[in-house]
Write a protein that holds these residues in place. Structure first.
Motif, short mmCIF file in Angstrom:
data_model
loop_
_atom_site.label_atom_id
_atom_site.label_comp_id
_atom_site.label_asym_id
_atom_site.label_seq_id
_atom_site.Cartn_x
_atom_site.Cartn_y
_atom_site.Cartn_z
N ILE A 1 49.74 42.57 51.80
CA ILE A 1 49.08 41.94 50.33
C ILE A 1 49.03 40.83 50.10
O ILE A 1 49.55 39.73 51.24
CB ILE A 1 50.32 42.37 49.46
CG1 ILE A 1 50.06 42.15 48.12
CG2 ILE A 1 51.54 41.76 50.05
CD1 ILE A 1 50.73 42.34 46.60
N LEU B 1 43.29 39.67 44.24
CA LEU B 1 44.84 40.25 45.09
C LEU B 1 44.42 41.33 45.61
O LEU B 1 43.51 42.63 45.23
CB LEU B 1 45.74 40.42 43.72
CG LEU B 1 47.29 40.68 44.46
CD1 LEU B 1 47.87 40.34 45.76
CD2 LEU B 1 48.03 41.69 43.26
N GLY C 1 47.77 33.45 48.20
CA GLY C 1 49.15 33.37 47.58
C GLY C 1 49.70 34.80 47.77
O GLY C 1 48.79 35.87 48.27
N TRP C 2 51.05 35.37 47.42
CA TRP C 2 51.51 36.60 47.64
C TRP C 2 50.93 37.38 49.27
O TRP C 2 50.80 39.17 48.91
CB TRP C 2 50.74 37.58 46.76
CG TRP C 2 50.27 37.08 45.54
CD1 TRP C 2 51.79 37.32 44.33
CD2 TRP C 2 49.68 36.42 44.55
NE1 TRP C 2 51.34 36.46 43.21
CE2 TRP C 2 49.85 36.54 43.69
CE3 TRP C 2 48.35 36.52 45.28
CZ2 TRP C 2 49.29 35.59 42.43
CZ3 TRP C 2 47.04 36.30 44.24
CH2 TRP C 2 47.79 35.64 42.84
N TRP D 1 41.12 34.88 40.77
CA TRP D 1 41.94 35.32 40.47
C TRP D 1 41.81 36.58 41.34
O TRP D 1 41.11 37.48 41.15
CB TRP D 1 42.94 36.08 39.49
CG TRP D 1 44.32 36.54 40.07
CD1 TRP D 1 45.36 35.97 39.69
CD2 TRP D 1 45.15 37.95 40.17
NE1 TRP D 1 46.43 36.55 40.25
CE2 TRP D 1 46.01 37.26 40.21
CE3 TRP D 1 43.94 39.01 39.66
CZ2 TRP D 1 46.81 39.15 40.26
CZ3 TRP D 1 44.69 40.16 39.97
CH2 TRP D 1 46.11 40.21 40.01
N GLY E 1 46.57 37.54 48.14
CA GLY E 1 45.65 36.94 47.27
C GLY E 1 45.10 35.63 46.94
O GLY E 1 46.19 34.99 48.25
#
Length: 121
Positions: A18, A6, A34-35, A4, A20
Motif C-alpha cells: 500500500i 491511495l 503516506g501509508w 489525496w 499513498g
C-alpha cells in the motif's frame, strides 16, 4: 482542493503493498508520502522502490516541488531505504510543526519521529 491518492498493490489477487500521496495544505507544492508498506515476504524484490518511484512521479506531475515523509526515528531500515532513494532528514516532527503553520499535532503520531524530504525540481 487537497490532494489525496491511495494505491493498493496486488499480485495474483493478493494484496502485497500500500502507498499513498497526500497534501496537508490546499496546494500541491509540498506533497507527502503516506501509508507505505510491503508485506514481509515481498520485500527486497524492488517492489517498494517501484512504488516509491511511481509516487514521486505522480507528485511531480501534480506540481510537487518537495516530497515529504515521516517515519519513526528508530526505524533504521526505512531511514536507510529513504536515504538511498534521495530523501534527506530535515527535522523532527515536533520541530517541523513549529516551523510550518499548516502542520498540526493531529497530523502525526509521535513528535520525536523524523521528517525527511526529497526535492522534486
Amino acid at each position: 482542493d487537497f490532494f489525496w491518492k491511495l494505491f493498493l498493490i496486488k499480485r495474483k489477487k493478493k494484496s502485497i503493498g500500500i502507498i499513498g500521496v497526500y497534501s496537508m495544505e490546499n496546494n500541491t507544492k509540498n506533497l507527502w508520502l503516506g501509508w507505505f508498506g510491503v508485506i514481509r515476504e515481498e520485500r527486497r524484490k524492488k517492489i517498494g522502490e517501484s512504488m516509491l518511484r511511481y509516487c514521486e512521479l505522480l507528485a511531480f506531475k501534480a506540481g510537487g516541488e518537495n516530497f515529504y515523509l515521516y517515519t519513526s526515528s528508530d526505524n533504521k531500515g526505512a531511514i536507510a531505504f529513504y536515504k538511498k532513494s534521495g530523501f534527506k532528514i530535515v527535522s523532527t516532527v515536533g520541530q517541523f510543526i513549529k516551523e510550518n503553520k499548516y502542520a498540526t499535532k493531529d497530523d502525526f503520531e509521535d513528535m520525536s519521529d523524523i521528517v525527511m524530504c526529497k526535492n522534486l525540481k
